[in-house]
Design an enzyme around this catalytic site. Structure first.
Site, PDB file in Angstrom:
ATOM      1  N   ASP A 146       0.869  -1.211  -0.045  1.00  0.00           N
ATOM      2  CA  ASP A 146      -0.040   0.122   0.026  1.00  0.00           C
ATOM      3  C   ASP A 146       0.707   1.157  -0.046  1.00  0.00           C
ATOM      4  OD1 ASP A 146      -1.857   2.135   0.472  1.00  0.00           O
ATOM      5  OD2 ASP A 146      -3.099   0.798   1.688  1.00  0.00           O
ATOM      6  N   ASP A 182       3.957   0.288  -8.358  1.00  0.00           N
ATOM      7  CA  ASP A 182       3.612   0.804  -9.763  1.00  0.00           C
ATOM      8  C   ASP A 182       3.125   2.361  -9.314  1.00  0.00           C
ATOM      9  OD1 ASP A 182       1.330  -0.278  -7.866  1.00  0.00           O
ATOM     10  OD2 ASP A 182       0.177   0.452  -9.726  1.00  0.00           O
ATOM     11  N   TYR A 222      -2.403  -8.277  -8.941  1.00  0.00           N
ATOM     12  CA  TYR A 222      -2.310  -6.793  -8.806  1.00  0.00           C
ATOM     13  C   TYR A 222      -1.622  -6.280  -9.850  1.00  0.00           C
ATOM     14  CZ  TYR A 222      -1.661  -2.066  -7.087  1.00  0.00           C
ATOM     15  OH  TYR A 222      -1.764  -1.014  -7.000  1.00  0.00           O
TER      16      TYR A 222
END
Length: 241
Positions: A146, A182, A222
């Site tokens: 996160d 990312d 993800y």
């Protein structure tokens, strides 16, 4: 010295309702793979098979990378830490092959092509740090954590001086700490934090070293989502000095 105060966890512990088959796996199979803060971290006895090296994946998400790495490297032990119950359940599905309630046998076992080289900590990895010996791990993976992109939430990011000190302690000299992200804010944050830490060195010698997935990479759900939405992941490998 390690602090006895429990760290505060930010984030979800469960998402959508878990189906019956996965609930059975959590109740009946997870205990055989689960480790806790009371576990004896002995390389010879931690896994159900003999291992040459040990890796840790922090926040393994849906488990694709962990399951894939463990399948490709049967003589390596993998510790996976994940607080998200749905992700733990999905990992159990990947390694047992059980997807439907009517497929759950009396005795649940790993798929026949797998060795017993995965152990699961279904909680915040920071609760386990104090129990882990110095120089215990050969690799640590932190994949798409996160990013907590808002500046006021920066202290929630996993890559921070306190956590890096623990990673440096439990990782062997010469060991690898791999971080994938990312998110542009997190990319910059990681490089700054790692550059400031005396026990890590970025291994990249050219842009392809961090723009392209490593040779042993296992793609994650993800990651596929990020690429589909136009975000380019990067892969940072740091050597423990």
């Amino acid at each position: 010295m390690h602090s006895n105060s429990e760290p505060h966890f930010f984030g979800r512990r469960q998402g959508r309702k878990i189906r019956k088959a996965k609930t059975s796996l959590l109740e009946r199979f997870l205990p055989s793979l689960q480790i806790s803060a009371n576990t004896n971290f002995n390389k010879q006895t931690l896994f159900g098979t003999s291992v040459d090296s040990i890796c840790l994946e922090i926040g393994f998400g849906n488990g694709e990378h962990l399951a894939g790495q463990a399948l490709k490297n049967p003589n390596t032990g993998y510790i996976g830490a994940e607080v998200f119950k749905n992700g733990v359940a999905n990992l159990l599905t990947l390694i047992t092959g059980i997807k439907q309630a009517d497929e759950v046998p009396e005795n649940i076992t790993l798929l026949p092509n797998r060795t017993d080289n995965i152990r699961i900590f279904a909680d915040d990895i920071r609760l386990l740090f104090a129990q882990m010996p110095d120089n215990f791990l050969d690799k640590v993976f932190l994949l798409f954590p996160d990013p907590w992109p808002k500046k006021r939430h920066a202290e929630r990011r996993f890559v921070n001086p306190q956590n890096l000190q623990e990673i440096a302690r439990i990782l062997k000299p010469g060991g690898l700490f791999r971080i994938a992200t990312d998110h542009p804010t997190y990319k910059t944050w990681v490089l700054r934090q790692m550059h400031n830490h005396p026990h890590f060195r970025w291994t990249a010698t050219c842009s392809n070293d961090w723009r392209q997935p490593p040779s042993d990479w296992v793609q994650t759900k993800y990651q596929r989502k990020a690429i589909a939405e136009g975000r380019r992941p990067v892969f940072f490998d740091f050597k423990r000095l």
